[in-house]
Design an enzyme around this catalytic site. Sequence first.
Site, PDB file in Angstrom:
ATOM      1  N   HIS A   1      -3.050  11.197   0.402  1.00  8.53           N
ATOM      2  CA  HIS A   1      -2.821  10.866   1.892  1.00  8.53           C
ATOM      3  C   HIS A   1      -2.161  12.258   2.091  1.00  8.53           C
ATOM      4  O   HIS A   1      -0.755  12.859   2.636  1.00  8.53           O
ATOM      5  CB  HIS A   1      -1.351   9.818   2.109  1.00  8.53           C
ATOM      6  CG  HIS A   1      -1.300   9.043   3.121  1.00  8.53           C
ATOM      7  ND1 HIS A   1      -1.247   8.160   3.140  1.00  8.53           N
ATOM      8  CD2 HIS A   1      -0.766  10.014   3.973  1.00  8.53           C
ATOM      9  CE1 HIS A   1      -1.183   7.620   4.621  1.00  8.53           C
ATOM     10  NE2 HIS A   1      -0.782   8.663   5.375  1.00  8.53           N
TER      11      HIS A   1
ATOM     12  N   ASN B   1      -7.786   1.791   9.556  1.00  8.15           N
ATOM     13  CA  ASN B   1      -6.209   2.362  10.594  1.00  8.15           C
ATOM     14  C   ASN B   1      -6.912   1.993  11.835  1.00  8.15           C
ATOM     15  O   ASN B   1      -7.095   2.504  12.016  1.00  8.15           O
ATOM     16  CB  ASN B   1      -5.752   3.522  10.152  1.00  8.15           C
ATOM     17  CG  ASN B   1      -4.826   3.607   8.444  1.00  8.15           C
ATOM     18  OD1 ASN B   1      -5.451   2.140   7.761  1.00  8.15           O
ATOM     19  ND2 ASN B   1      -4.895   4.207   7.933  1.00  8.15           N
TER      20      ASN B   1
ATOM     21  N   GLU C   1      -3.455  -0.224   8.281  1.00  9.86           N
ATOM     22  CA  GLU C   1      -2.395   0.014   8.889  1.00  9.86           C
ATOM     23  C   GLU C   1      -2.461  -0.232  10.235  1.00  9.86           C
ATOM     24  O   GLU C   1      -3.454  -0.480  10.866  1.00  9.86           O
ATOM     25  CB  GLU C   1      -2.510   1.940   8.726  1.00  9.86           C
ATOM     26  CG  GLU C   1      -1.673   2.654   7.720  1.00  9.86           C
ATOM     27  CD  GLU C   1      -1.664   3.869   8.181  1.00  9.86           C
ATOM     28  OE1 GLU C   1      -1.453   4.730   9.167  1.00  9.86           O
ATOM     29  OE2 GLU C   1      -1.839   5.186   7.024  1.00  9.86           O
TER      30      GLU C   1
ATOM     31  N   ARG D   1       0.820  -0.625   0.791  1.00  9.99           N
ATOM     32  CA  ARG D   1      -0.214   0.088  -0.379  1.00  9.99           C
ATOM     33  C   ARG D   1       0.908   0.792  -0.272  1.00  9.99           C
ATOM     34  O   ARG D   1       1.943   1.234   0.967  1.00  9.99           O
ATOM     35  CB  ARG D   1      -1.014   0.047   1.397  1.00  9.99           C
ATOM     36  CG  ARG D   1      -1.936   1.502   1.294  1.00  9.99           C
ATOM     37  CD  ARG D   1      -2.540   1.222   2.741  1.00  9.99           C
ATOM     38  NE  ARG D   1      -3.736   2.559   2.154  1.00  9.99           N
ATOM     39  CZ  ARG D   1      -3.413   4.018   3.815  1.00  9.99           C
ATOM     40  NH1 ARG D   1      -2.770   3.553   4.698  1.00  9.99           N
ATOM     41  NH2 ARG D   1      -3.554   4.749   3.503  1.00  9.99           N
TER      42      ARG D   1
ATOM     43  N   TYR E   1      -4.544   2.320  15.642  1.00  7.81           N
ATOM     44  CA  TYR E   1      -3.556   2.561  16.802  1.00  7.81           C
ATOM     45  C   TYR E   1      -3.946   2.112  17.988  1.00  7.81           C
ATOM     46  O   TYR E   1      -2.999   1.407  18.712  1.00  7.81           O
ATOM     47  CB  TYR E   1      -2.591   3.705  16.485  1.00  7.81           C
ATOM     48  CG  TYR E   1      -1.978   3.497  14.962  1.00  7.81           C
ATOM     49  CD1 TYR E   1      -0.327   3.605  15.119  1.00  7.81           C
ATOM     50  CD2 TYR E   1      -2.538   4.046  13.535  1.00  7.81           C
ATOM     51  CE1 TYR E   1      -0.524   3.477  13.294  1.00  7.81           C
ATOM     52  CE2 TYR E   1      -2.329   4.167  12.719  1.00  7.81           C
ATOM     53  CZ  TYR E   1      -0.869   3.695  12.219  1.00  7.81           C
ATOM     54  OH  TYR E   1      -0.190   3.358  10.847  1.00  7.81           O
TER      55      TYR E   1
ATOM     56  N   GLU F   1      -7.190   8.253   6.015  1.00  5.23           N
ATOM     57  CA  GLU F   1      -7.575   9.386   7.124  1.00  5.23           C
ATOM     58  C   GLU F   1      -8.046  10.610   7.419  1.00  5.23           C
ATOM     59  O   GLU F   1      -7.722  10.631   7.426  1.00  5.23           O
ATOM     60  CB  GLU F   1      -6.415   8.858   8.042  1.00  5.23           C
ATOM     61  CG  GLU F   1      -5.771   7.627   8.607  1.00  5.23           C
ATOM     62  CD  GLU F   1      -4.746   7.860   9.643  1.00  5.23           C
ATOM     63  OE1 GLU F   1      -4.247   9.030   9.844  1.00  5.23           O
ATOM     64  OE2 GLU F   1      -4.071   7.371   9.327  1.00  5.23           O
TER      65      GLU F   1
HETATM   66  O1  IFM Z   1       2.306   8.161   9.724  1.00  9.58           O
HETATM   67  C1  IFM Z   1       1.477   8.094  10.114  1.00  9.58           C
HETATM   68  C2  IFM Z   1       0.381   7.773   8.557  1.00  9.58           C
HETATM   69  O2  IFM Z   1       0.133   8.671   7.525  1.00  9.58           O
HETATM   70  C3  IFM Z   1      -1.473   8.334   8.708  1.00  9.58           C
HETATM   71  N1  IFM Z   1      -1.469   7.148   9.996  1.00  9.58           N
HETATM   72  C4  IFM Z   1      -1.013   7.049  11.385  1.00  9.58           C
HETATM   73  C5  IFM Z   1       0.566   7.159  10.628  1.00  9.58           C
HETATM   74  C6  IFM Z   1       1.291   6.884  12.107  1.00  9.58           C
HETATM   75  O3  IFM Z   1       1.241   8.236  13.166  1.00  9.58           O
END
Ligand code: IFM
Length: 424
Positions: free
Chosen positions: A106, A273, A335, A72, A275, A151
């Site tokens: 992006h 994504n 992600e 990706r 985190y 995002e």
């Molecule tokens: O680096 C970023 C990415 O560009 C978008 N998602 C989160 C990642 C980590 O912060």
Amino acid sequence: MEIGVEIGVATAAYQIEGAVAEDGRVPSIWDTFSHTPGRTLDGDTGDVACDHYHRMPEDVALMADLGVDAYRFSIAWPRASNLDFYDRLVDALLERGIAPLPTLFHWDLPQSIEDEGGWLSRSTAERFAEYAGHVADRLGDRVRRWITLNEPFVHMAQGYALGTHAPGHALLLGALPVAHHQLLAHGLAVAALRERGATQVMITNNCSPVLPASDDDADLAAAAVYDAFQNRLFNDPVLLGEYPDFIAGALGDVVRDGDLAAIRAPLDALGINYYNPTRVGAPPDDADLPFDIRPIEGVPTTAFGWPVVPSGLRDLLVGLRDRYGAALPPIYITENGCSTEDGTADRFRIDFLDAHLRALDDAAAAGVDVRGYFVWSLLDNFEWAEGYSQRFGLVRVDFETGERTPKDSYRWLRDSIRSGRWRR
Ligand code: IFM
């Protein structure tokens, strides 16, 4: 454990490419922002970044050796006048048996479009659809899978509401039209991509399970508001064709007849994504925003200070399935990853990835249709306002020399792919 998903790695153009003035690339909002004193840590810029623009064959070889199914990457809108680099990249990937999965936006908006209003302006949505069609005209003979936006919540929140990312506007709730125009851009681009033979189109939303700070009514209400912004603002219109109620009211006549039908264009998959979860409480009386983000105590944190809660990935996916039911398409985790201290002995990342892949397996076992998992990121890279201070790569990059050194996590992922652990 057998989760049977496509395994890949993810990057983004401005974070790795460099070569910002080459081959006709025009300035982006991130060039402007990063060159404005005080906007990024230590004044770091993406001028050179990982120099991927020149080292692309070496980076594709790293991916081939890693054994990933897919890559990706993002296409820089500022390079729209000359897509030769992506043409070569796609060919190099296909030669190595790696499926290309490009993201069309992006965050690196051409500065000239920002100068005409950027995402505050409806015309940017139409221009995005034209750009999407232009890219598909060039690459669509080999690329059939696309991600429209990455995002859009973060781009709206940090770029237009808080001003911590490019283009640096601090409009607070006045940034909401940016959400609608990005969503409209997505919907119009889906149509443009389908006309050119796309077989899989998705949007990537970053989602976060919201943990109310307490059972108090005020905390619960604030958590629901935050949930609506981060998890529903970009998923409800795309999947259900409607905004959460109070957001619809705030958007008013920004939304025109027919927009929601365009935005709800059927998707083949949803990119997520993940985190960390977000703990939310009621804001203080004089606050500008209707929620207050609180720390999550008692869990490990990444080098960035982000809480590590792998079970949040399962909870998020099961929660999406419960919320959207039959309207939820198959999911790709586009992600997931962590920043660690500099160095190649990154046991922390191995444990992080292993735990999150197990959580993904739990979600699949609970009936969520999960099709892919992409590690953020292949390379240490330019982490936006944090410059080069946060290292997310499976491969260490020496930003003085450009030298790449695979980390322990790279070898762990390679071995685990080779062992067939993630195959059906
Ligand atoms: O680096 C970023 C990415 O560009 C978008 N998602 C989160 C990642 C980590 O912060």
